[in-house]
Design a protein around this motif. Structure first.
Motif, PDB file in Angstrom:
ATOM      1  N   SER A  85       1.456   5.202   0.682  1.00 45.75           N
ATOM      2  CA  SER A  85       0.872   6.148   1.629  1.00 45.75           C
ATOM      3  C   SER A  85       1.882   7.223   2.026  1.00 45.75           C
ATOM      4  O   SER A  85       3.095   7.020   1.952  1.00 45.75           O
ATOM      5  CB  SER A  85       0.385   5.418   2.884  1.00 45.75           C
ATOM      6  OG  SER A  85       1.463   4.803   3.563  1.00 45.75           O
ATOM      7  N   ASP A 136      -2.907   6.668   0.023  1.00 48.32           N
ATOM      8  CA  ASP A 136      -3.474   7.334   1.198  1.00 48.32           C
ATOM      9  C   ASP A 136      -2.560   8.470   1.640  1.00 48.32           C
ATOM     10  O   ASP A 136      -1.444   8.233   2.079  1.00 48.32           O
ATOM     11  CB  ASP A 136      -3.645   6.329   2.341  1.00 48.32           C
ATOM     12  CG  ASP A 136      -4.318   6.959   3.549  1.00 48.32           C
ATOM     13  OD1 ASP A 136      -5.032   7.968   3.374  1.00 48.32           O
ATOM     14  OD2 ASP A 136      -4.121   6.457   4.674  1.00 48.32           O
ATOM     15  N   GLU A 137      -3.005   9.667   1.452  1.00 47.47           N
ATOM     16  CA  GLU A 137      -2.370  10.901   1.905  1.00 47.47           C
ATOM     17  C   GLU A 137      -1.224  11.337   0.999  1.00 47.47           C
ATOM     18  O   GLU A 137      -0.126  10.790   1.008  1.00 47.47           O
ATOM     19  CB  GLU A 137      -1.863  10.795   3.347  1.00 47.47           C
ATOM     20  CG  GLU A 137      -1.490  12.147   3.920  1.00 47.47           C
ATOM     21  CD  GLU A 137      -1.151  12.093   5.402  1.00 47.47           C
ATOM     22  OE1 GLU A 137      -0.995  13.174   5.978  1.00 47.47           O
ATOM     23  OE2 GLU A 137      -1.047  10.995   5.972  1.00 47.47           O
ATOM     24  N   SER A 191      -6.836   9.147  -1.559  1.00 42.11           N
ATOM     25  CA  SER A 191      -7.562   9.660  -0.400  1.00 42.11           C
ATOM     26  C   SER A 191      -6.658  10.614   0.364  1.00 42.11           C
ATOM     27  O   SER A 191      -5.433  10.461   0.380  1.00 42.11           O
ATOM     28  CB  SER A 191      -8.003   8.505   0.507  1.00 42.11           C
ATOM     29  OG  SER A 191      -6.893   7.800   1.022  1.00 42.11           O
ATOM     30  N   ASN A 192      -7.264  11.619   0.966  1.00 40.63           N
ATOM     31  CA  ASN A 192      -6.521  12.591   1.775  1.00 40.63           C
ATOM     32  C   ASN A 192      -5.480  13.339   0.953  1.00 40.63           C
ATOM     33  O   ASN A 192      -4.298  13.403   1.303  1.00 40.63           O
ATOM     34  CB  ASN A 192      -5.856  11.912   2.974  1.00 40.63           C
ATOM     35  CG  ASN A 192      -6.844  11.261   3.913  1.00 40.63           C
ATOM     36  OD1 ASN A 192      -7.887  11.850   4.227  1.00 40.63           O
ATOM     37  ND2 ASN A 192      -6.551  10.055   4.347  1.00 40.63           N
ATOM     38  N   LYS A 208       0.832  -1.200   0.000  1.00 41.76           N
ATOM     39  CA  LYS A 208       0.000   0.000   0.000  1.00 41.76           C
ATOM     40  C   LYS A 208       0.868   1.252   0.000  1.00 41.76           C
ATOM     41  O   LYS A 208       1.789   1.396   0.793  1.00 41.76           O
ATOM     42  CB  LYS A 208      -0.922   0.022   1.216  1.00 41.76           C
ATOM     43  CG  LYS A 208      -1.875   1.214   1.213  1.00 41.76           C
ATOM     44  CD  LYS A 208      -2.816   1.197   2.392  1.00 41.76           C
ATOM     45  CE  LYS A 208      -3.756   2.396   2.367  1.00 41.76           C
ATOM     46  NZ  LYS A 208      -4.686   2.407   3.510  1.00 41.76           N
ATOM     47  N   ILE A 250      -5.254   2.585  -4.400  1.00 46.42           N
ATOM     48  CA  ILE A 250      -5.372   3.658  -3.409  1.00 46.42           C
ATOM     49  C   ILE A 250      -4.003   4.156  -2.960  1.00 46.42           C
ATOM     50  O   ILE A 250      -3.114   3.375  -2.619  1.00 46.42           O
ATOM     51  CB  ILE A 250      -6.175   3.169  -2.184  1.00 46.42           C
ATOM     52  CG1 ILE A 250      -7.663   3.150  -2.512  1.00 46.42           C
ATOM     53  CG2 ILE A 250      -5.932   4.051  -0.962  1.00 46.42           C
ATOM     54  CD1 ILE A 250      -8.284   4.535  -2.611  1.00 46.42           C
TER      55      ILE A 250
END
Length: 527
Positions: free
Chosen positions: A369, A399-400, A433-434, A367, A397
């Protein structure tokens, strides 16, 4: 918007510019002082004899073959006479020292010795080797279309970690593979243009405590400098093991690494590519004119980039005039799939076919991030294939992502732009996201230039300044203030050399805001 802070910090980290046609001089032509206590030296000269004891400059060995058959131990050094050419392939496999007294390989005399690998094989091959310093050498092959090997090739198939390796003050060129390559081979690895396919390694293997410094890797095929590791297939995706730890690449240059047109499995022709690492630092480096012979349409090289890196920083570096070949990308800097907690800061990207700064997720099993792009300048990037100064794209995805305090100047260059250019681009198939985009300056110039291309419907966009010149389109961009940021001379940053400390007096003053600029003190306070 506190961009005066951005400019003050960035312009102080880059040296005064020079012509892109200027002849590049190696950082350190003369070897640095060698350890003077407790080391046992062996000397090699083309005027020597392998029957000599090699212990004195007056009684040197003659050939690389003699070194290859000598078992080295902690506190011993092999020194090649400077300016002389030694033909062959230096094999340092299993020639390991200890942490306090590593084996040393280098030159003696006033400059660097040359190891000529010729048409086949690495200049230096080191399997399962640790606690070693390799320095002050020129490593050459017969050309990136001739010698299919990697120039300096460290790899391990052990079950443990290879510790404490220093590679410094090398010049490496003329190999189809990578100039300098650290790798843990994996079971499904296929033969690539590097021409060397060792037996698979172990998922727990890797390198720890690696320093690459003052090294030029140029005119190679696959890449200039690369680390890669053990990959596993599972759940319909690839995932790396973050095999390596604590790697620093400092004051290195990677240029004219062309790519390999015949290689169709993945990208080729990157400058500095760091993959499968936990705790990575790249700083004061330069990458340019890489990638023009990349041979796959669906993937491309980057000047300086991370993939599958956890806890990484790229800073105080410059990447320019990189190309995509037959493919995509060809950008300046990138944080790519599977990376976590990575930062690109105080860097200068310009005149790349691909995007200046990108965050891409190709579909890693790890992932992705917490990626930050901050305090950077992009000038005239993305002039091929409708790229941009900053680009975001993902298949899974992320994330951030934080994009803040960057300055982007994008001008449509009608004589070389195959499509339009953009200051920032959001691709349509986003899984982010974010997302936060704030305190940036975006400038677009020319009829086929845009502030933004793509979908900006997600994330927080605030306190950005954007400005259009000579018919450029704002493209409905409403996430900030439309105003001339009143920079000193945007678009004239030119070529820089970022190899001194960030406390020098030179730099990109053309992007400093003038007194009264709406960019000053108008951004979100970072805290």
């Amino acid at each position: 918007m506190k961009t005066n802070l951005l400019i003050a910090l960035l312009i102080s980290c880059v040296l005064k510019g020079c012509s892109k046609d200027e002849v590049l001089i190696p950082f350190q032509d003369d070897p640095a002082p060698l350890p003077d206590s407790g080391y046992e030296y062996f000397y090699v000269s083309v005027e020597g004899n392998d029957m000599n004891d090699g212990r004195r400059k007056e009684t040197p060995w003659k050939t690389i073959q003699k070194v290859n058959t000598t078992a080295l131990r902690s506190g011993q050094a092999i020194l090649f006479r400077s300016g002389e050419i030694f033909n062959g392939n230096l094999d340092l496999s299993n020639k390991s020292g200890t942490a306090d007294r590593p084996v040393l390989i280098g030159s003696y005399g006033v400059s660097r010795a040359i190891i000529d690998a010729g048409a086949y094989g690495s200049g230096i091959l080191a399997k399962n080797t640790q606690n070693i310093v390799v320095r002050d050498l020129v490593i050459k092959g017969d050309g990136y279309k001739v010698n299919p090997a990697n120039g300096v090739f460290f790899y391990t198939d052990s079950s443990g970690t290879m510790e404490n390796i220093v590679v410094m003050n090398l010049e490496i060129f003329g190999f189809m593979g990578r100039g300098l390559f650290f790798n843990v081979p994996y079971p499904n690895e296929t033969t690539n243009a590097g021409g060397q396919l060792p037996d698979p390694g172990n998922a727990s293997a890797g390198y720890n405590g690696l320093l690459i410094e003052n090294t030029d890797a140029h005119d190679n095929g696959m890449a200039g400098i690369e680390t890669n590791g053990y990959w596993e297939w599972g759940k319909n995706t690839w995932a790396s093991r973050f095999n390596h730890r604590n790697i620093t690449v400092r004051k290195c240059r990677a240029y004219n690494n062309r790519g390999v047109y015949e290689y169709k499995e993945s990208h080729s022709g990157s400058g500095i590519f760091i993959a499968c690492v936990e705790n990575a630092l790249v700083e004061y480096c330069e990458a340019f004119n890489n990638g023009e012979e990349n041979g796959i349409p669906t993937a491309g090289p980057i000047g300086i980039w991370f993939a599958e890196v956890r806890n990484g920083i790229i800073q105080y570096s410059e990447s320019y005039s990189n190309k995509s070949g037959l493919g995509v990308d060809g950008g300046g800097f990138d944080v790519d799939g599977g990376s976590q907690n990575c930062v690109v800061q105080y860097c200068y990207s310009h005149d790349n076919e691909g995007s200046g700064f990108s965050v891409f997720e190709w579909g890693s099993g790890n992932k992705m991030s917490s990626i930050t792009i901050r305090y950077n300048i992009s000038e005239n990037d993305g002039y091929k294939n409708n790229y941009s100064g900053i680009a975001l794209w993902s298949k899974k995805i992320i994330d951030e992502i934080r994009i803040h305090n960057n300055t982007v100047y994008s001008k449509f260059l009608g004589d070389r732009s195959s499509f339009g250019v953009n200051a920032i681009k959001m691709y349509s198939d986003q899984f982010i996201s974010n997302l936060k985009v704030f305190n940036n300056i975006f400038i677009a110039e020319g009829a086929n230039a845009k502030i933004i291309d793509g979908n900006v419907g997600s994330g927080i966009w605030t306190n950005n300044i954007y400005w259009t010149i000579d018919g450029a389109s704002s493209n409905g961009f409403i996430y900030g203030t439309f105003a001339d940021p009143e920079l000193s001379d945007p678009g004239s940053g030119g070529y820089q050399h970022p190899f001194l400390s960030p406390n020098n007096d030179y730099g990109l003053y053309v992007y400093a805001p003038k007194e009264g600029s709406p960019a000053i003190n108008s951004g979100i306070t970072l805290g």
